[in-house]
Design a protein around this motif. Structure first.
Motif, short mmCIF file in Angstrom:
data_model
loop_
_atom_site.label_atom_id
_atom_site.label_comp_id
_atom_site.label_asym_id
_atom_site.label_seq_id
_atom_site.Cartn_x
_atom_site.Cartn_y
_atom_site.Cartn_z
N VAL A 12 0.86 -1.18 0.00
CA VAL A 12 0.00 0.00 0.00
C VAL A 12 0.90 1.24 0.00
CG1 VAL A 12 -1.73 1.33 1.29
CG2 VAL A 12 -1.90 -1.17 1.17
N PHE A 13 0.58 2.19 -0.85
CA PHE A 13 1.33 3.43 -1.00
C PHE A 13 0.43 4.58 -0.55
CE2 PHE A 13 2.31 0.37 -4.31
CZ PHE A 13 3.67 0.17 -4.15
N THR A 14 0.93 5.44 0.31
CA THR A 14 0.11 6.52 0.83
C THR A 14 0.76 7.86 0.51
OG1 THR A 14 -0.59 5.07 2.62
CG2 THR A 14 -1.02 7.41 2.91
N SER A 15 -0.02 8.76 -0.05
CA SER A 15 0.49 10.08 -0.42
C SER A 15 0.88 10.88 0.81
CB SER A 15 -0.56 10.85 -1.22
OG SER A 15 -0.09 12.17 -1.45
N GLU A 16 2.00 11.55 0.73
CA GLU A 16 2.42 12.47 1.79
C GLU A 16 2.07 13.91 1.43
OE1 GLU A 16 6.36 11.11 3.82
OE2 GLU A 16 6.49 10.58 1.71
N VAL A 17 1.49 14.11 0.26
CA VAL A 17 1.18 15.48 -0.14
C VAL A 17 -0.31 15.77 -0.26
CG1 VAL A 17 3.39 16.04 -1.22
CG2 VAL A 17 1.62 14.92 -2.59
N TYR A 18 -1.15 14.74 -0.42
CA TYR A 18 -2.58 15.02 -0.59
C TYR A 18 -3.46 14.05 0.20
CZ TYR A 18 -7.14 15.94 -2.50
OH TYR A 18 -8.46 16.24 -2.59
N ALA A 19 -4.01 14.52 1.31
CA ALA A 19 -5.10 13.86 2.06
C ALA A 19 -4.90 12.36 2.28
CB ALA A 19 -6.43 14.11 1.35
N GLN A 20 -3.65 11.94 2.46
CA GLN A 20 -3.34 10.54 2.74
C GLN A 20 -4.09 9.57 1.81
OE1 GLN A 20 -3.66 9.71 6.99
NE2 GLN A 20 -2.61 11.61 7.46
N GLY A 163 -11.35 1.67 -1.93
CA GLY A 163 -11.50 3.01 -2.48
C GLY A 163 -12.12 3.91 -1.42
N ASP A 164 -12.84 4.93 -1.84
CA ASP A 164 -13.37 5.89 -0.87
C ASP A 164 -14.68 5.44 -0.23
OD1 ASP A 164 -11.13 7.31 -1.38
OD2 ASP A 164 -12.11 9.03 -2.32
N MET A 165 -15.09 4.20 -0.50
CA MET A 165 -16.20 3.63 0.26
C MET A 165 -15.81 3.54 1.74
SD MET A 165 -16.89 0.34 1.62
CE MET A 165 -16.68 -1.13 0.63
N MET A 166 -14.52 3.33 2.02
CA MET A 166 -14.04 3.36 3.40
C MET A 166 -13.02 4.47 3.56
SD MET A 166 -15.29 1.45 5.84
CE MET A 166 -14.00 1.31 7.08
N MET A 167 -13.35 5.40 4.43
CA MET A 167 -12.46 6.49 4.80
C MET A 167 -12.66 6.75 6.28
SD MET A 167 -13.21 9.11 1.58
CE MET A 167 -12.48 10.52 2.40
N PRO A 168 -11.75 7.49 6.93
CA PRO A 168 -11.98 7.82 8.34
C PRO A 168 -13.28 8.60 8.55
CG PRO A 168 -9.72 8.32 7.70
CD PRO A 168 -10.45 7.97 6.44
N GLN A 197 -8.19 1.54 2.95
CA GLN A 197 -9.12 2.65 2.75
C GLN A 197 -8.61 3.54 1.61
OE1 GLN A 197 -11.06 4.04 6.59
NE2 GLN A 197 -8.91 4.13 7.17
N GLY A 198 -9.52 4.27 0.96
CA GLY A 198 -9.12 5.20 -0.09
C GLY A 198 -8.25 6.32 0.44
N GLY A 200 -6.21 7.37 4.30
CA GLY A 200 -5.95 7.03 5.70
C GLY A 200 -5.34 5.66 5.88
N GLU A 201 -5.33 5.25 7.14
CA GLU A 201 -4.59 4.04 7.51
C GLU A 201 -5.31 2.76 7.18
OE1 GLU A 201 -3.77 4.64 11.65
OE2 GLU A 201 -2.47 6.35 11.24
N LEU A 202 -4.53 1.70 7.10
CA LEU A 202 -5.05 0.35 6.92
C LEU A 202 -5.96 0.01 8.11
CD1 LEU A 202 -4.32 -2.07 4.95
CD2 LEU A 202 -2.78 -2.84 6.78
N VAL A 203 -7.11 -0.62 7.83
CA VAL A 203 -7.99 -1.08 8.91
C VAL A 203 -7.75 -2.57 9.11
CG1 VAL A 203 -10.36 -1.20 9.74
CG2 VAL A 203 -9.71 0.64 8.18
N LEU A 204 -7.37 -2.95 10.32
CA LEU A 204 -7.05 -4.34 10.62
C LEU A 204 -8.32 -5.13 11.00
CD1 LEU A 204 -3.87 -3.65 12.79
CD2 LEU A 204 -4.01 -4.06 10.31
N ARG A 205 -8.21 -6.45 10.94
CA ARG A 205 -9.40 -7.30 11.15
C ARG A 205 -10.20 -6.92 12.40
NH1 ARG A 205 -8.48 -13.63 11.51
NH2 ARG A 205 -7.30 -12.92 13.31
#
Ligand SMILES: [Zn+2]
Length: 275
Positions: A12-20, A163-168, A197-198, A200-205
């Motif tokens: 998983v790659f997470t942006s450091e410049v736009y909204a994680q 995708g963005d179905m799951m976000m914080p 998630q689209g 933010g952080e990975l959601v664990l089981r």
């Protein structure tokens, strides 16, 4: 761009410049599947460099979870890949997306090279299965954030690229609250190990049921608060006074960007419910 290895073959790659915002990769000897790209070319190029030069695999498929620019701007960097998305993703990217990138280029010189690349392999209602060696990636519609939203389930590993179905914080400005509720309600029954998630952080089981419950509670809360405000004749401007914390959510995730998403949700809901 932050890189996290979720399992042997999943990154998983997470942006450091736009909204994680996140992109995911499933990597097999036959090739890699990239689930979404990142908004700014420099970060998507770093993903490409990692997959092609460090791991030595070619990106064969790109899955677009939906048409929004923060997920699709990097399609053009993989000219050899087959792009897969929802039928409505193609349609929106071709219209709304083209207008949006023209405007965005005026603001951000780093987007100058971005070209819109439309999905050629399209999902409508039923699922699409991608077979990758011994693994299966199932793509299926998960509307709510936008009408064209889809998710990708790595069946053997039970990892969902949502995708963005799951976000914080659920974001329904370009979508539909009721659809989002129906989509989210199906998640706890999927038997998942992880949700990418689209944003933010990975959601664990062990966190999945609570994350879904919290998002459903938030959606119920904003609907009730907006309905009540309309019933009392409050003006649209009053939506700015409904605090995110009174709707059960923290103002901290996504470096604070959730508070803007929250206000946008309220205003969109106000417009929809007051007509
Ligand atoms: Zn997004």
């Amino acid at each position: 761009m932050l890189r996290e290895r979720v399992s042997d073959d999943i990154y998983v790659f997470t942006s450091e410049v736009y909204a994680q915002v996140t992109a995911g990769a499933a990597v097999y000897p036959e090739g890699a599947v990239l689930i979404d790209t990142l908004p700014f070319p420099a970060e998507t190029r770093a993903i490409k460099d990692f997959l092609e030069n460090r791991l030595g695999v070619r990106v064969r498929y790109i899955v677009n979870t939906h048409y929004h620019a923060d997920h699709t701007n990097g399609n053009y960097l993989f000219p050899g890949a087959q792009v897969i998305g929802h039928r409505l993703c193609r349609q929106r990217l071709d219209t709304v997306g083209r207008r949006g990138i023209t405007r965005a280029k005026e603001q951000s010189p780093e987007l100058a090279d971005v070209e819109i690349v439309l999905p050629q392999t399209l999902l409508s209602n039923g699922p699409i299965l991608l077979h990758l060696g011994k693994k299966t990636l199932q793509l299926f519609p998960t509307p709510g954030h936008s009408p064209d939203s889809l998710s990708a389930l790595l069946k053997e590993d039970r990892i969902l690229f949502a995708g963005d179905m799951m976000m914080p914080l659920p974001h329904i400005v370009d979508g539909d609250l009721e659809e989002m509720v129906r989509t989210l309600q199906a998640v706890p029954g999927m038997g998942l190990e992880n949700i990418v998630q689209g944003h933010g952080e990975l959601v664990l089981r062990g966190e999945i049921d609570e994350a879904v419950r919290s998002n459903l509670k938030y959606l119920d809360s904003i609907r009730r608060k907006v309905e009540q405000a309309i019933k009392r004749g409050r003006p649209r401007q009053a939506m700015h006074d409904i605090d995110i914390e009174t709707c059960g959510k923290s103002r901290i995730p996504l470096n604070g960007a959730v508070t803007q998403l929250h206000t946008a949700n309220l205003l969109a809901l106000y417009d929809r419910l007051s007509t």
